[in-house]
Motif scaffolding. Structure first.
Motif, PDB file in Angstrom:
ATOM      1  N   LEU A 126       0.607  -1.339   0.001  1.00 24.64           N
ATOM      2  CA  LEU A 126      -0.045   0.023   0.018  1.00 24.64           C
ATOM      3  C   LEU A 126       0.906   1.245   0.187  1.00 24.64           C
ATOM      4  O   LEU A 126       1.683   1.421   0.812  1.00 24.64           O
ATOM      5  N   HIS A 127       0.560   2.045  -0.957  1.00 20.59           N
ATOM      6  CA  HIS A 127       1.819   3.081  -1.233  1.00 20.59           C
ATOM      7  C   HIS A 127       0.868   4.512  -0.778  1.00 20.59           C
ATOM      8  O   HIS A 127      -0.269   4.655  -1.046  1.00 20.59           O
ATOM      9  N   GLN A 128       1.751   5.129   0.023  1.00 14.13           N
ATOM     10  CA  GLN A 128       1.116   6.314   0.991  1.00 14.13           C
ATOM     11  C   GLN A 128       1.531   7.508   0.651  1.00 14.13           C
ATOM     12  O   GLN A 128       2.927   7.666   0.465  1.00 14.13           O
ATOM     13  N   ASP A 129       1.014   8.534   0.551  1.00 11.15           N
ATOM     14  CA  ASP A 129       1.536  10.088   0.392  1.00 11.15           C
ATOM     15  C   ASP A 129       0.508  10.955   0.729  1.00 11.15           C
ATOM     16  O   ASP A 129      -0.657  10.581   0.829  1.00 11.15           O
ATOM     17  N   SER A 176      -3.113   1.267  -4.193  1.00  5.79           N
ATOM     18  CA  SER A 176      -2.395  -0.427  -4.297  1.00  5.79           C
ATOM     19  C   SER A 176      -1.422  -0.118  -5.454  1.00  5.79           C
ATOM     20  O   SER A 176      -0.914   0.909  -5.957  1.00  5.79           O
ATOM     21  N   SER A 177      -0.583  -1.470  -5.705  1.00  5.55           N
ATOM     22  CA  SER A 177       0.391  -1.370  -6.720  1.00  5.55           C
ATOM     23  C   SER A 177      -0.087  -1.137  -7.751  1.00  5.55           C
ATOM     24  O   SER A 177       0.618  -0.961  -8.783  1.00  5.55           O
ATOM     25  N   ASP A 178      -1.390  -1.087  -8.178  1.00  5.86           N
ATOM     26  CA  ASP A 178      -1.908  -0.976  -9.592  1.00  5.86           C
ATOM     27  C   ASP A 178      -2.630   0.429  -9.604  1.00  5.86           C
ATOM     28  O   ASP A 178      -3.035   0.888 -10.650  1.00  5.86           O
ATOM     29  N   GLN A 447      10.410   1.926  -5.652  1.00  7.12           N
ATOM     30  CA  GLN A 447      10.334   2.618  -6.743  1.00  7.12           C
ATOM     31  C   GLN A 447       9.126   2.876  -7.545  1.00  7.12           C
ATOM     32  O   GLN A 447       8.816   3.583  -8.409  1.00  7.12           O
ATOM     33  N   GLU A 448       8.364   1.757  -7.121  1.00  9.09           N
ATOM     34  CA  GLU A 448       6.731   1.987  -7.659  1.00  9.09           C
ATOM     35  C   GLU A 448       6.090   3.124  -7.110  1.00  9.09           C
ATOM     36  O   GLU A 448       5.083   3.162  -7.732  1.00  9.09           O
ATOM     37  N   GLN A 449       6.566   3.823  -5.950  1.00 10.17           N
ATOM     38  CA  GLN A 449       5.917   4.951  -5.584  1.00 10.17           C
ATOM     39  C   GLN A 449       5.948   6.219  -6.557  1.00 10.17           C
ATOM     40  O   GLN A 449       4.946   6.794  -6.631  1.00 10.17           O
ATOM     41  N   HIS A 450       6.622   6.009  -7.500  1.00 13.69           N
ATOM     42  CA  HIS A 450       6.661   7.111  -8.538  1.00 13.69           C
ATOM     43  C   HIS A 450       5.720   6.668  -9.551  1.00 13.69           C
ATOM     44  O   HIS A 450       5.449   7.572 -10.490  1.00 13.69           O
ATOM     45  N   ILE A 451       4.978   5.753  -9.816  1.00 15.87           N
ATOM     46  CA  ILE A 451       4.082   5.134 -10.856  1.00 15.87           C
ATOM     47  C   ILE A 451       2.595   4.916  -9.944  1.00 15.87           C
ATOM     48  O   ILE A 451       1.870   4.545 -10.700  1.00 15.87           O
ATOM     49  N   THR A 452       2.693   4.958  -8.935  1.00 16.00           N
ATOM     50  CA  THR A 452       1.303   4.689  -8.206  1.00 16.00           C
ATOM     51  C   THR A 452       0.731   5.914  -7.548  1.00 16.00           C
ATOM     52  O   THR A 452      -0.327   6.402  -8.012  1.00 16.00           O
ATOM     53  N   VAL A 453       1.206   6.145  -6.387  1.00 11.75           N
ATOM     54  CA  VAL A 453       0.462   7.409  -5.513  1.00 11.75           C
ATOM     55  C   VAL A 453       0.731   8.503  -6.152  1.00 11.75           C
ATOM     56  O   VAL A 453       0.038   9.502  -5.959  1.00 11.75           O
TER      57      VAL A 453
END
Length: 508
Positions: A126-129, A176-178, A447-453
């Motif tokens: 779960l990506h948070q920002d 989410s990751s998507d 690194q997925e933080q830059h393409i998710t949240v």
């Protein structure tokens, strides 16, 4: 056979949006929380569909919703027999009030869980920002309710939009990751966003998602309370360690001493001519202070991943050189200004040096750093200046010339040249053990933080452009922000379906 066209409407993409919204049963879920009333022409569920269409069409002001959807020809698709006058701002405002009254987090969580179930998506991380939503209007201070739900209070604060002249609220987003938003939170507009991560972790645990390994956040999440909460709850956390932390500097120094670090991750270049991108790193364990829920301070072992990338180092070195050149121009003006000053005595010149160095009399707090890429060295210089004779006429041969001593500063600028391996370092902290997550998985998750949240936060500002708007009450601000997050969910679902279709048919 002749055909007669009764009306032509530029429906654009709105039928696709409405189809995705109805496949996720958004209106039915809303109506379970806010049951329809016979006196209302349009139910809360249908009103939410109208608001979602307006948000995804870029016209979310309440008084424009009915007219905009009528121009798009969407009213018959939305509800048979629906008239433009039924979507007036008073009815839409009542819908927002009803949504706030039934707890926005519950509504958003139910819609998100249903979307995950329909799309059969896994949520490993779960990506948070956080981001800010600016608002038009004064929004006078009102007495806050002692019991029940408390709406966010619009206030002046640090705006990520650059609108420091407008009041704002703080939006916390977890996806989410998507890229599908799963949780949201709204806070007052003036507090720091650092304490939001522990609240987000507790909300993540309350969702009860299956298969979630933990939460990914940026450097704002690194703190004693967050680490202690993750250790207590058994929640995995991946976060970037701020550069100001002593443990980051220590771990970076350790990585620089061990030159040949193992390969952690490799990706192809962004273009055919660009070489592959490689990240080298290694995990280390350090004991750092943590804070538990009862306020007890302790020391715990935390895993840190130090990573170096030559490509990132090259980009950072280029950015450093550009910033240094820009600062050199400002430094030249500063040197010219300093060397043009004259002082009556050496003590005044020394006081001026202390002021330029941030050591002036009465100054408190952290020493300022006006020059990050240069070192300016000041030196006091005494200059003998001939004075004009007070008497007229030619001076006698025996008369000594009258001279006054004045003082000035001479500045010697020096460009700071960092070492070759000073750039390209990243330090991540995690509460996940090595047997539960490898270094490669750890770096990929961050690194997925830059393409998710982060794209989601940008989307909320533009093109969704929820800010700035004017709403009558803070409760409606919170409800419209929640619907914007739901609109982001619909947008992410459509984008995912398009990408899957292109991939299956080998098209771009």
């Amino acid at each position: 056979m002749a055909m007669t066209m009764q009306q032509i409407s530029p429906v654009a993409h709105l039928p696709v949006v409405l189809g995705v919204v109805r496949k996720r049963n958004v209106a039915a879920l809303i109506d379970t929380f806010c049951p329809p009333h016979p006196a209302h022409i349009i139910s809360c569920g249908r009103g939410v569909e109208a608001l979602l269409l307006a948000i995804l069409d870029g016209h979310h002001a309440l008084y424009k919703v009915g007219a905009r959807l009528a121009d798009r020809g969407m009213l018959p698709l939305l509800q048979p027999g629906l008239q433009r006058a039924s979507l007036h701002d008073s009815r839409l405002g009542q819908i927002l009030d009803a949504l706030f009254a039934v707890h926005l987090n519950r509504v958003c969580g139910a819609i998100a869980l249903n979307a995950l179930e329909v799309s059969a998506l896994a949520t490993p991380w779960l990506h948070q920002d956080t981001t800010t939503i600016t608002l038009y209007g004064a929004y006078e201070e009102e007495a806050r309710p002692v019991k029940g739900l408390v709406p966010p209070r619009p206030a002046y604060g640090h705006s990520t939009d650059g609108h420091d002249d407008l009041k704002q609220v703080l939006l916390s987003l977890g996806v989410s990751s998507d890229g599908l938003p799963l949780r949201m939170g709204l806070r007052d507009g003036n507090p720091s966003d650092s304490p939001e991560t522990p609240v987000a972790i507790e909300a993540c645990v309350a969702l009860g998602l299956d298969g979630v390994r933990g939460m990914v956040a940026d450097s704002k999440a690194y703190g004693q309370r967050t680490l202690g909460l993750c250790l207590e709850q058994g929640v995995g956390l991946i976060t970037l360690v701020p550069r100001t932390c002593a443990v980051r500097q220590e771990v970076e120094a350790w990585g620089q001493q061990h030159g040949a670090l193992p390969l952690v991750l490799e990706k192809p270049g962004r273009t055919r001519q660009e070489p592959p991108r490689r990240w080298h790193g290694h995990s280390v364990v350090r004991r750092v202070p943590v804070e538990y829920a009862d306020g007890r301070l302790d020391v715990a072992e935390i895993r840190f991943l130090v990573v170096h990338s030559s490509q990132v180092a090259h980009q950072a070195a280029a950015a450093y050189a550009a910033a240094q050149a820009k600062e050199a121009e400002r430094g030249a003006e500063h040197v010219q200004h300093v060397e043009a000053r004259w002082f009556a005595c050496a003590a005044d010149a020394e006081a001026a040096i202390a002021e330029y160095d941030g050591r002036g009399q009465g100054r408190r707090g952290r020493k300022p750093r006006p020059w990050r890429y240069h070192g300016l060295h000041y030196q006091v210089e005494a200059v003998s200046v001939p004075q004009k004779r007070t008497r007229r006429g030619r001076p006698p041969k025996a008369e000594a010339p009258q001279v006054a001593v004045r003082y000035r500063l001479v500045v010697h600028p020096e460009a700071l040249v960092p070492s070759e391996d000073a750039h390209g370092w990243t330090v991540l902290a995690t509460t996940v053990r090595p047997e539960g997550c490898t270094d490669t998985e750890l770096l990929q998750a961050y690194q997925e933080q830059h393409i998710t949240v982060e794209p989601g936060c940008r989307w909320i500002k533009n093109p969704a452009a929820i800010s700035p708007v004017w709403l009558e009450k803070p409760e409606r601000i919170a409800a419209l922000a929640m619907l914007t997050v739901v609109g982001l969910l619909v947008y992410a679902v459509i984008q995912r379906q398009v990408r899957l279709y292109l991939r299956e048919h080998a098209r771009q």
